[in-house]
Scaffold this active site. Structure first.
Site, PDB file in Angstrom:
ATOM      1  N   LEU A 192      -2.676  -3.012  -3.946  1.00  0.00           N
ATOM      2  CA  LEU A 192      -2.251  -3.213  -2.560  1.00  0.00           C
ATOM      3  C   LEU A 192      -1.538  -1.934  -2.150  1.00  0.00           C
ATOM      4  CD1 LEU A 192      -0.688  -6.813  -2.687  1.00  0.00           C
ATOM      5  CD2 LEU A 192      -2.846  -6.185  -1.622  1.00  0.00           C
ATOM      6  N   ASP A 193      -1.774  -1.481  -0.927  1.00  0.00           N
ATOM      7  CA  ASP A 193      -1.055  -0.300  -0.438  1.00  0.00           C
ATOM      8  C   ASP A 193       0.452  -0.536  -0.551  1.00  0.00           C
ATOM      9  OD1 ASP A 193      -3.437   0.875   0.191  1.00  0.00           O
ATOM     10  OD2 ASP A 193      -3.327   0.480   2.339  1.00  0.00           O
ATOM     11  N   ARG A 194       1.195   0.541  -0.656  1.00  0.00           N
ATOM     12  CA  ARG A 194       2.649   0.434  -0.803  1.00  0.00           C
ATOM     13  C   ARG A 194       3.279  -0.418   0.304  1.00  0.00           C
ATOM     14  NH1 ARG A 194       7.147   3.259   0.985  1.00  0.00           N
ATOM     15  NH2 ARG A 194       5.928   4.784   2.128  1.00  0.00           N
ATOM     16  N   THR A 243       1.904  -2.766   2.003  1.00  0.00           N
ATOM     17  CA  THR A 243       1.306  -4.101   2.119  1.00  0.00           C
ATOM     18  C   THR A 243       1.988  -5.061   1.151  1.00  0.00           C
ATOM     19  OG1 THR A 243      -0.816  -3.046   2.605  1.00  0.00           O
ATOM     20  CG2 THR A 243      -0.886  -5.369   1.991  1.00  0.00           C
ATOM     21  N   ARG A 292      -7.381  -0.912   7.426  1.00  0.00           N
ATOM     22  CA  ARG A 292      -6.615  -0.085   8.366  1.00  0.00           C
ATOM     23  C   ARG A 292      -7.531   0.821   9.182  1.00  0.00           C
ATOM     24  NH1 ARG A 292      -2.249   2.440   4.317  1.00  0.00           N
ATOM     25  NH2 ARG A 292      -1.396   3.390   6.217  1.00  0.00           N
TER      26      ARG A 292
END
Length: 206
Positions: A77-79, A81, A177
């Protein structure tokens, strides 16, 4: 001192690093059955040590605070998120889960708040995605990119912003995104793809 460096002189250089702050709430372990470890990741914490983050990463915190080591990452997961993060406890389980991901037996679902009034009904974006900078992890919709497909459904609209359910059917970097930016509805306060540097339409349509 007037002493100029000579051969065999020892010059010592110490670097003191301050890591960017992350959210204070503890990582909640949802499942730990010996095969998989499932964690509720807050926003602001990266999964792996990266860039300026060493200690403030999910892997490091689980090791230091809960003595959990040798985890195999199944997905990221992106930082920024938050959400459910799945790790395999053994190499065998890791291979099994990787195969399930490849065979599309595992489905991921995300919910995000976007700028503007997202259309009702199912919206599918199939713009190919190209990584234009690995260094800063930056991507864009580009015909030369890799096949990508995301299905969107609006859940609500409050007059200014919409809450949208996202099903990524491929797993490209920043896919949700980039696709939302392309459609003209960037994620609220996305520091990259929602930036005003893209102009008044935020880079809509690529």
């Amino acid at each position: 001192s007037t002493h100029s460096p000579q051969n065999n002189d020892l010059l010592k250089h110490t670097v003191h690093r301050h890591e960017p702050p992350v959210v204070g709430r503890p990582l909640e372990v949802l499942v730990d059955d010996g095969e998989v470890l499932v964690v509720d990741k807050p926003a602001s914490i990266p999964v792996h040590p990266c860039g300026r983050f060493r200690h403030n990463s999910v892997i490091f915190i689980l090791g230091k605070e809960q003595g959990i080591s040798e985890l195999h990452t199944v997905h990221r997961l992106d930082r920024l998120t938050s959400g459910v993060l799945l790790f395999a406890r053994t190499l065998e389980v890791s291979k099994k889960l990787d195969q399930m991901v490849r065979d599309r037996q595992l489905e991921k679902e995300y919910v995000c708040r976007v700028e503007g009034e997202f259309p009702e009904g199912e919206v599918v974006c199939e713009e190919p995605i190209l990584v234009t900078s690995f260094k800063i992890g930056f991507c864009r919709a580009d015909p030369k990119g890799k096949d990508s497909r995301t299905v969107f459904n609006r859940l609500s609209f409050n007059g200014k912003t919409s809450v949208v359910r996202c099903l990524p059917l491929t797993g490209r970097t920043h896919q949700i995104r980039v696709h939302l930016q392309y459609l003209g509805f960037p994620i609220l306060s996305d520091p990259i793809y929602g930036s005003s540097a893209w102009g008044p339409h935020r880079g809509k349509g690529g």
